[in-house]
Design a protein around this motif. Structure first.
Motif, PDB file in Angstrom:
ATOM      1  N   ASP A  53      60.715  39.193 132.974  1.00 50.22           N
ATOM      2  CA  ASP A  53      59.566  40.057 132.685  1.00 50.22           C
ATOM      3  C   ASP A  53      58.688  39.257 131.728  1.00 50.22           C
ATOM      4  N   GLN A  55      55.577  39.500 130.365  1.00 48.25           N
ATOM      5  CA  GLN A  55      54.899  40.074 129.215  1.00 48.25           C
ATOM      6  C   GLN A  55      55.857  40.551 128.136  1.00 48.25           C
ATOM      7  N   ASN A  56      57.015  41.050 128.571  1.00 48.88           N
ATOM      8  CA  ASN A  56      57.992  41.548 127.591  1.00 48.88           C
ATOM      9  C   ASN A  56      59.033  40.511 127.205  1.00 48.88           C
ATOM     10  N   ARG A  58      61.687  39.272 128.700  1.00 52.08           N
ATOM     11  CA  ARG A  58      63.065  39.720 128.917  1.00 52.08           C
ATOM     12  C   ARG A  58      63.607  39.095 130.200  1.00 52.08           C
ATOM     13  N   ASN A  86      55.487  41.080 136.222  1.00 50.18           N
ATOM     14  CA  ASN A  86      54.734  41.620 135.086  1.00 50.18           C
ATOM     15  C   ASN A  86      53.971  40.529 134.343  1.00 50.18           C
ATOM     16  N   THR A  93      56.102  51.697 131.589  1.00 48.18           N
ATOM     17  CA  THR A  93      57.536  51.726 131.307  1.00 48.18           C
ATOM     18  C   THR A  93      58.148  50.376 131.660  1.00 48.18           C
ATOM     19  N   PRO A  94      58.927  49.776 130.774  1.00 48.53           N
ATOM     20  CA  PRO A  94      59.582  48.501 131.104  1.00 48.53           C
ATOM     21  C   PRO A  94      60.562  48.665 132.258  1.00 48.53           C
ATOM     22  N   THR A 176      56.288  49.719 137.698  1.00 46.99           N
ATOM     23  CA  THR A 176      57.484  50.528 137.472  1.00 46.99           C
ATOM     24  C   THR A 176      57.159  52.012 137.506  1.00 46.99           C
ATOM     25  N   GLY A 180      61.562  53.418 135.068  1.00 44.36           N
ATOM     26  CA  GLY A 180      61.699  51.969 134.995  1.00 44.36           C
ATOM     27  C   GLY A 180      62.000  51.284 136.307  1.00 44.36           C
ATOM     28  N   TYR A 182      61.390  49.281 139.370  1.00 47.55           N
ATOM     29  CA  TYR A 182      60.394  48.348 139.895  1.00 47.55           C
ATOM     30  C   TYR A 182      60.291  48.559 141.393  1.00 47.55           C
TER      31      TYR A 182
END
Length: 305
Positions: A53, A55-56, A58, A86, A93-94, A176, A180, A182
């Protein structure tokens, strides 16, 4: 004596479990698909991938298995894609891993008439384990226009991939859900060659009715080119009375499009026969993947919520 036997069996099971080799997973990280087998059983295997992910910041590990009993295929996944995601989206929402299990008919049959899409069913699952959920629950004039429109007869349902719809899809036409999950709304962009391939596009997934989904490129008398949808934008302007959005038919809403027999290559459901095999085809414009089911969706695709 009984307890001793149970204890011995338990120790033996533990030894066997420790000695058993780990299940081998085929790594499909960033893999471009190439096969055109129309039967889901051809893809039976276990798969894994790594995804980020962006942007986050992760990391995720994708898990996917496809098994078959001859009559159907069971596709299990944790709903993590086989590619980074992402990068350009604006997910509310992640991503959260899921437990997804779908059953796909191995030998699909066309129904006597097309079956309409609905918000009650997921539409398909791609061969990276991520589902297709085409329809938005947002209609003009219903709450904020982004959620809450569950009446399938309601007019002016937004197309999530319209340039001004504002649904926050990433570079893979996905985002998402509130839990959450996807999911794609159109071309996944990462599963087949997008740039002037030398051959027709591969099978990249299976719809809920069991028919395969092919990538965009078809063969037309020796020329490889993208398939053309038979839906075209209506001409003129939408009604502008109370409850109507007004403005030109520009593709913001599903109702902006109309099906015209023979306008493109594909039928009402966005499918065609290639080399004797019927399947849906990815298109650049609406309906993106499919507009209806040619067959009957399997109950396993019914949404749990």
């Amino acid at each position: 004596m009984i307890w001793a036997q149970v204890s011995a069996i338990g120790v033996l099971a533990l030894i066997l479990a420790e000695a058993a080799p780990a299940v081998a997973h085929e790594d499909i990280t960033d893999t471009l698909l190439t096969d055109r087998f129309a039967n889901c059983a051809a893809y039976a295997d276990t798969y894994s991938a790594e995804a980020t992910d962006i942007q986050n910041r992760r990391q995720f590990s994708a898990e996917l298995s496809i098994s078959t009993d001859g009559d159907s295929c069971t596709i299990r996944s944790n709903a993590v894609p086989n590619h980074d995601f992402n990068t350009t989206g604006h997910f509310v929402t992640p991503l959260a891993e899921q437990v997804q299990v779908y059953s796909v008919p191995a030998n699909p049959v066309a129904a006597s008439r097309p079956t309409a899409l609905s918000l009650q069913y997921d539409n398909a699952v791609f061969l990276n384990g991520v589902k297709l959920d085409l329809m938005a629950a947002g209609c003009f004039g219903v709450r904020d226009g982004r959620i809450g429109c569950t009446d399938m007869s309601a007019p002016y349902r937004y197309d999530p991939l319209a340039s001004n719809a504002g649904f926050g899809a990433d570079e893979h036409n996905a985002h998402t859900q509130p839990d959450g999950t996807y999911h794609y709304h159109g071309n996944p962009m990462a599963l087949f060659d997008q740039d002037n391939p030398a051959a027709p596009s591969p099978v990249i997934g299976f719809a809920a009715d069991g028919f395969p989904i092919f990538g965009s490129y078809i063969e037309d008398n020796g020329t490889i080119r993208p398939a053309r949808s038979s839906y075209r934008l209506r001409t003129g302007n939408r009604p502008s009375g109370p409850g109507d959005p007004g403005g030109p038919y520009d593709g913001t809403f599903v109702d902006d499009w109309e099906y015209v027999v023979g306008y493109g290559d594909l039928d009402q459901c966005n499918g065609m026969v290639q080399n004797g095999v019927y399947g849906y085809v990815i298109t650049e414009t609406y309906p993106h993947v499919m507009a209806c089911y040619t067959g009957t969706p399997d109950p396993s695709f019914r949404k749990r919520r």
